[in-house]
Design an enzyme around this catalytic site. Structure first.
Site, PDB file in Angstrom:
ATOM      1  N   ASP A   1       0.779  -1.312  -0.083  1.00  0.00           N
ATOM      2  CA  ASP A   1       0.059  -0.215   0.098  1.00  0.00           C
ATOM      3  C   ASP A   1       0.923   1.234  -0.006  1.00  0.00           C
ATOM      4  OD1 ASP A   1      -2.275   1.258   0.042  1.00  0.00           O
ATOM      5  OD2 ASP A   1      -3.091   0.749   1.992  1.00  0.00           O
TER       6      ASP A   1
ATOM      7  N   GLU B   1       2.663   7.088  -2.349  1.00  0.00           N
ATOM      8  CA  GLU B   1       2.328   8.200  -3.272  1.00  0.00           C
ATOM      9  C   GLU B   1       2.707   9.391  -2.512  1.00  0.00           C
ATOM     10  OE1 GLU B   1      -0.795   5.081  -3.604  1.00  0.00           O
ATOM     11  OE2 GLU B   1       0.011   6.347  -1.785  1.00  0.00           O
TER      12      GLU B   1
ATOM     13  N   ASP C   1      -8.816   3.718  -3.335  1.00  0.00           N
ATOM     14  CA  ASP C   1      -9.953   4.158  -2.466  1.00  0.00           C
ATOM     15  C   ASP C   1     -11.196   4.555  -3.127  1.00  0.00           C
ATOM     16  OD1 ASP C   1      -8.148   3.082  -0.499  1.00  0.00           O
ATOM     17  OD2 ASP C   1      -7.820   5.014   0.357  1.00  0.00           O
TER      18      ASP C   1
END
Length: 781
Positions: free
Chosen positions: A424, A427, A490
């Site tokens: 995950d 970024e 998400d």
């Protein structure tokens, strides 16, 4: 970035310096170098000042032309580099005359006129795109009209504008959630954690592809600004900050050819193991769970006949405030090794969530700080902030020792029984930090995710072996397709988010990524049972399928009993389709053509497909049209062949035939979806529906749809290692159909919607299924 003020003017403070002519040409075996002053040279005195551009042209592989334009060659190169597959010894094919320079690479050709600067890209004799005048230019954003001040080069950019022809449409640039066609969009290649409902994206790729049959890859890890039919509505502009611009023109002529060559350049997707194509179930994010909860979910799925394959532990498998320390929270998981063993005894693989951020409560923080494994402040302090984990630091993957340290921690989990990792984040990477290798932090921002995912993927390949390594990654840059699988991030839990997720996934797969997934049912909030059931059908007809959410569980019985039936139906359908799906995966791995294909990619010649983004091709032969409304209405378009000839598509479930070139609507139950078989196709259906791992060739059913007279249909069946088991071909000639295979195991054939009067080389069962098949079968109609 927009520089101009209409057609004729620049914005205030903008200086534009385009090539005015080719003054010198230097031709070497591997490179052509042009001296291109930005003003006309009328006499020797004109050479004494003014900006000059140095343009280097190479042909690093067939059908690819690379152009690098530089103002100052002496600027420090502190940028990371994409790992490209380039033949450094490739010779350049060039013709030089008084009027022009012609550089060829296969059918690709670049023609540059000398006296009045222009550059035109061709496929054979067809113009693909061109630039002239001020299109290619060195840009100053602090220009006051005086002689150039070399101390101000930090406010410099290099820009290229390439023409967009009539009817030409652009696609790609990564996982963008806005309109699928990129014309009219300003897109900055800058990874952000922004969800799926904004102009931000987790996976920005500096590459676009045109329906004319070419692609442009901008070879910069830094922020690339695309103005695609915006600043100039007939031009695709891309610009980067600094003194040089490096890009590749990639010829087709088919869009698939462009993707093949782009992934030749940046890397092919690894082939995921068959088990990865099964159903993944997650704990969800902030839900409460312990081993009892986990086992109740697993047993609940298996007891209900849902053959799930992977169980995923999200963030809270670790203790709160301790992310990431890769230690099981002993308060809820007192016997993690035993628990993993008990899960694996049920035939499941195990995935755990990780990220590259180390909170200061983690024992790893002290280790990383003392050994210099984290990104730093300019004064040598550890770079920290309180976003996500209080006081967190970020692992510096430019430090080889930090990579090994990180891998060692993960290796202990693999030895415990973990099979893969959800990588995950990646970024939110700062630009005011210092890296171990001294690279510019701004230019590392997008590239960080490549090093992060590569570090984890390399470990899995070393421990598990090639073909067994898999990630569930959120962030990416160019080349990240080598480390599948990527999921869409998400999203909310409604039809709008389901739709935008598909747009983003198709856009990503038009950017060189072969495999893609998304959170079935949506991530944020909790969907209605209606949305959940429709999303399950879509999700289980995607390349990879995961049930995951934020604050609530995603097990189907949490919605209603019908949801259980839906998940069971589509999970088992996907298992039956594994011979076909795995063939599609092998194609993605070997060719770079994605598993889920936009309609324009598969049917570029049908103009109705140009804008379609609510349906897709799963492989080359199955059309999938998810349902995006609570009224149970399915809507889809059936494309025509290249010549516009009417063809027959077939409903995979019912056998209903529909003609191409038309839109269709209908009402669908939850265990139904528009799933249409392409004309003249052979779809291999497996003999097992109890999971994705079995012998695909043994008793496989070859379903043959709508054969066209005189046109051969074919397919391949692979084993679970990606090796070819056999090839099948079918040819219709009048009232005779001949089927040939080199199969070594029993198989069956179904001629869908065909009445057979007699058959040789096989036995006829129920009037439509051929069994006891030989290498050659002849069916009389």
């Amino acid at each position: 970035m927009k520089f101009s003020n209409g057609c004729w003017l620049q914005k205030e403070g903008i200086g534009c310096f385009p090539p005015a002519e080719v003054y010198f040409t230097k031709i070497e075996d591997k490179k052509v170098t042009l001296c291109a002053p930005t003003h006309k040279i009328n006499h020797r005195g004109d050479t004494l000042g003014g900006a000059n551009l140095t343009i280097e042209i190479t042909t690093p592989m067939p059908e690819v032309i690379r152009v690098k334009t530089s103002h100052y060659l002496g600027v420090k190169d502190d940028s990371p580099k994409f790992e490209l597959n380039i033949d450094e010894n490739a010779k350049v094919d060039v013709e030089d005359s008084d009027e022009k320079i012609v550089v060829k690479s296969g059918d690709a050709k670049l023609v540059i006129t000398k006296e009045s600067w222009s550059m035109t890209y061709y496929n054979k004799d067809q113009v693909m795109c061109k630039s002239s005048g001020r299109d290619l230019a060195y840009m100053k954003t602090d220009w006051k009209g005086e002689a150039y001040d070399s101390s101000c080069h930090k406010n410099s950019y290099m820009r290229q504008e390439l023409s967009i022809g009539v009817g030409e449409l652009l696609y790609g640039t990564g996982e963008q959630f806005g309109p699928f066609v990129k014309n009219g969009q300003s897109i900055d290649i800058w990874n952000e954690d922004g969800g799926t409902s904004t102009d931000q994206s987790y996976k920005n790729i500096p590459f676009y592809i045109s329906n004319k049959g070419y692609g442009i890859f901008v070879n910069h890890t830094d922020e690339v600004s695309f103005e695609l039919a915006t600043e100039a509505v007939t031009k695709a502009e891309f610009s980067v900050k600094g003194e040089s611009l490096d890009y590749f023109f990639i010829n087709g002529p088919a869009m698939k050819d462009v993707l093949r060559r782009y992934t030749d350049l940046t890397g092919k997707p690894a082939l995921p193991a068959p088990w990865t194509f099964g159903l993944w179930l997650s704990t969800s994010f902030t839900t409460n769970y312990d081993e009892e909860t986990v086992m109740s979910f697993i047993d609940g799925m298996l007891d209900r006949g849902i053959p799930m394959k992977v169980f995923h532990f999200d963030c809270f498998w670790m203790k709160d405030f301790h992310w990431s320390d890769f230690c099981w929270d002993s308060r809820v998981f007192p016997d993690p090794a035993g628990m993993l063993s008990r899960i694996k005894a049920k035939g499941l693989k195990i995935c755990v969530w990780i990220n590259p951020y180390i909170g200061q409560e983690s024992y790893m923080f002290k280790e990383g700080m003392e050994n210099g494994y984290f990104l730093k402040e300019p004064d040598g302090s550890v770079w920290q902030w309180d976003m996500w984990q209080p006081g967190m630091a970020i692992v510096d993957f430019t430090n080889p020792d930090a990579c090994k340290w990180y891998q060692d921690k993960l290796e202990a989990l693999i030895d415990m029984g973990v099979d893969c990792f959800k990588t995950d984040f990646g970024e939110r990477i700062p630009t005011d930090c210092v890296y171990y290798n001294g690279m510019d932090a701004h230019k590392m921002h997008n590239y960080y995710t490549y090093l992060y995912n590569k570090t984890v993927f390399d470990l899995l390949e070393r421990k598990k072996g090639k073909g067994q390594a898999v990630l569930f990654a959120r962030s990416a840059t160019a080349g990240g397709q080598k480390f599948p699988v990527h999921w869409g991030g998400d999203c909310w839990s409604d039809y709008e988010s389901m739709e935008e997720s598909l747009r983003g996934g198709l856009s990503l797969q038009m950017s060189g990524f072969g495999f893609w997934s998304h959170d079935i049912g949506g991530f944020e909030s909790t969907s209605t049972p209606d949305v959940y059931k429709r999303w399950c059908a879509f999700g289980l007809l995607s390349s990879h399928s995961r049930l995951h959410g934020s604050t609530s569980y995603r097990v189907p019985w949490a919605y209603d009993e019908e949801a259980v039936e839906v998940v069971r139906f589509f999970t088992r359908l996907k298992a039956r389709l594994m011979p076909y799906i795995y063939k599609t995966a092998v194609q993605a791995h070997t060719e770079g053509v994605p598993s889920m294909r936009s309609m324009v990619l598969e049917f570029t010649g049908d103009r109705m497909c140009n804008y379609i983004d609510r349906q897709y091709m799963l492989g080359d032969s199955l059309l999938v049209a998810p349902i995006f409304n609570e009224d149970s209405i399915g809507e889809y378009y059936l494309p025509s062949s290249e010549g516009g000839k009417t063809q027959t598509w077939t409903n995979f479930f019912t056998g209903e035939e529909q003609v191409s070139g038309q839109w269709y609507t209908g009402k669908y139950g939850y265990c139904d979806i528009p799933l249409m078989a392409r004309p003249n196709s052979i779809i291999a259906v497996g003999a097992s529906d109890n999971g994705p791992e079995y012998d695909y060739a043994d008793n496989v059913l070859l379903r043959i749809f709508a054969l066209e007279d005189g046109k051969e249909a074919s397919t391949e069946v692979y084993d679970m290692n990606g090796s070819l088991e056999f090839t099948a071909k079918a040819l219709k000639e009048g009232n005779k159909i001949t089927i040939k295979t080199d199969a070594k195991k029993p198989y069956k054939v179904e001629l869908v919607n065909v009445s057979i009067s007699s058959v040789t080389g096989a036995k006829l069962e129920d009037g439509k299924i051929l069994t006891d098949c030989a290498g050659t079968i002849v069916a009389e109609l």
